[in-house]
Design an enzyme around this catalytic site. Structure first.
Site, PDB file in Angstrom:
ATOM      1  N   CYS A 157     -27.583  19.086  73.727  1.00  0.00           N
ATOM      2  CA  CYS A 157     -28.609  18.157  73.851  1.00  0.00           C
ATOM      3  C   CYS A 157     -30.146  18.919  72.785  1.00  0.00           C
ATOM      4  O   CYS A 157     -30.159  19.625  72.202  1.00  0.00           O
ATOM      5  CB  CYS A 157     -28.628  19.446  74.979  1.00  0.00           C
ATOM      6  SG  CYS A 157     -30.820  19.050  75.501  1.00  0.00           S
ATOM      7  N   ASN A 158     -30.748  18.275  72.002  1.00  0.00           N
ATOM      8  CA  ASN A 158     -30.954  18.097  71.219  1.00  0.00           C
ATOM      9  C   ASN A 158     -32.847  18.951  71.439  1.00  0.00           C
ATOM     10  O   ASN A 158     -33.369  19.981  70.758  1.00  0.00           O
ATOM     11  CB  ASN A 158     -32.268  16.531  71.224  1.00  0.00           C
ATOM     12  CG  ASN A 158     -31.272  16.298  69.856  1.00  0.00           C
ATOM     13  OD1 ASN A 158     -31.522  16.020  69.071  1.00  0.00           O
ATOM     14  ND2 ASN A 158     -30.571  14.982  70.654  1.00  0.00           N
ATOM     15  N   CYS A 193     -32.641  12.516  71.246  1.00  0.00           N
ATOM     16  CA  CYS A 193     -32.203  12.730  72.925  1.00  0.00           C
ATOM     17  C   CYS A 193     -30.564  12.336  73.045  1.00  0.00           C
ATOM     18  O   CYS A 193     -30.592  10.693  73.023  1.00  0.00           O
ATOM     19  CB  CYS A 193     -33.128  12.183  73.937  1.00  0.00           C
ATOM     20  SG  CYS A 193     -33.034  12.766  75.314  1.00  0.00           S
TER      21      CYS A 193
HETATM   22  N1  DGL Z   1     -30.319  15.150  76.938  1.00  0.00           N
HETATM   23  C1  DGL Z   1     -31.571  15.995  76.473  1.00  0.00           C
HETATM   24  C2  DGL Z   1     -31.752  16.059  74.695  1.00  0.00           C
HETATM   25  O1  DGL Z   1     -31.027  15.593  73.777  1.00  0.00           O
HETATM   26  C3  DGL Z   1     -32.399  16.865  76.828  1.00  0.00           C
HETATM   27  C4  DGL Z   1     -32.906  16.062  77.490  1.00  0.00           C
HETATM   28  C5  DGL Z   1     -33.793  16.933  79.008  1.00  0.00           C
HETATM   29  O2  DGL Z   1     -33.435  16.814  79.791  1.00  0.00           O
HETATM   30  O3  DGL Z   1     -35.421  16.684  78.790  1.00  0.00           O
HETATM   31  O4  DGL Z   1     -32.775  16.388  74.530  1.00  0.00           O
END
Ligand code: DGL
Length: 283
Positions: free
Chosen positions: A70-71, A206
């Site tokens: 998760c970024n 993301c």
């Molecule tokens: N999948 C996540 C990312 O890479 C988080 C997205 C979220 O929960 O808003 O940022």
């Protein structure tokens, strides 16, 4: 022991897929914090605390390493957890555990330089020649992590982060392709307007967006190179595991999918990306 993979929801499956393909014998436990997804519009404090809880759940389930797939969590929570929580948790657990993020390998892939390499700043700043677009959540854009870290290494690379408000939540909810396409196109156009032209290269910053990567490819000019975060992370993790045999990652090919939300099968877009039904169990 296993490798834990953590995300707010289904987005981390894009990283998980690359890790499983790269290390098929290793044991993997995936956790989506779907009860609290999406993270992207939450405050920094909330993201830190939810990420800490997710890591703890994965360590308790048998992970030795947790990859923050998760970024948002990597940008906002990783350093805080490493400096204020992890050492104490290791002592309590009495074993080798660690938490790794996904932004360092992505920046290495974007710059073509190892992380340790920070460019010497001599004389006036060079003209930016290459424009990199980063599609990400609001929290990741607000952290400016990509801008700051890339600028330390490559002054000829200009970085523009484009927050795609609500998009991760829509992917999480399994929205129709038409609705997702409209949001993706509007963010690509917004970025183009801000830069004055399309970016030369882009990162889906993301992990949810990788699941609908084809919609981004279609919205960007044909052939725009996308830096592929999942394979950059898989390269880095493979090297890390080889250098640190003290973290046991299992050898039985275990695959578990946990959720803090509603257990059961995931949406059709997730299935289409994964290539098979994915069923989460309640944690
Ligand atoms: N999948 C996540 C990312 O890479 C988080 C997205 C979220 O929960 O808003 O940022």
């Amino acid at each position: 022991m296993a490798i834990g993979v953590f995300d707010s929801g289904v987005g981390g499956l894009s990283i998980h897929r690359a890790l499983v393909d790269r290390m098929p014998q290793a044991d993997f436990i995936y956790l989506g914090d779907q009860k609290h997804a999406p993270y992207g519009e939450r405050s920094g404090e909330e993201i830190v605390e939810l990420t800490r809880q997710g890591c703890e759940t994965l360590f308790e389930a048998g992970a030795s390493l947790v990859v923050l797939a998760c970024n948002t969590a990597s940008a906002v929570a990783l350093r805080r957890l490493q400096s204020s929580w992890l050492a104490g948790y290791r002592q309590t657990a009495g074993r080798a555990v660690n938490v790794l993020g996904i932004i360092v390998p992505t920046i290495e892939a974007a710059t073509g330089l190892p992380w340790e390499h920070e460019a010497e700043r001599r004389g006036p700043k060079v003209e930016n020649v290459d424009v990199l677009g980063i599609f990400c959540t609001t929290a990741t854009a607000r952290s400016r992590v990509y801008e700051i870290e890339i600028d330390k290494r490559r002054q000829d690379l200009a970085v523009f982060s484009e927050p795609c408000i609500g998009l991760a939540g829509m992917i999480e909810a399994g929205e129709s392709e038409d609705k997702l396409k409209a949001v993706v196109e509007s963010r690509v156009q917004a970025l183009k307007t801000r830069i004055g032209r399309y970016p030369d290269r882009a990162i889906l910053g993301c992990t949810h967006y990788e699941i609908i990567g084809d919609l981004f490819k279609a919205a960007l000019p044909e052939g725009t190179p996308l830096i592929h975060q999942p394979s950059s992370v898989a390269d880095a993790l493979e090297r890390y595991v080889a250098r640190h045999p003290d973290y046991q990652i299992g050898t039985s090919g275990l695959r578990r999918f946990l959720t803090t939300g509603e257990p059961g099968p995931q949406s059709r877009i997730v299935e289409a990306f994964w290539g098979a039904p994915v069923t989460f169990e309640a944690v």
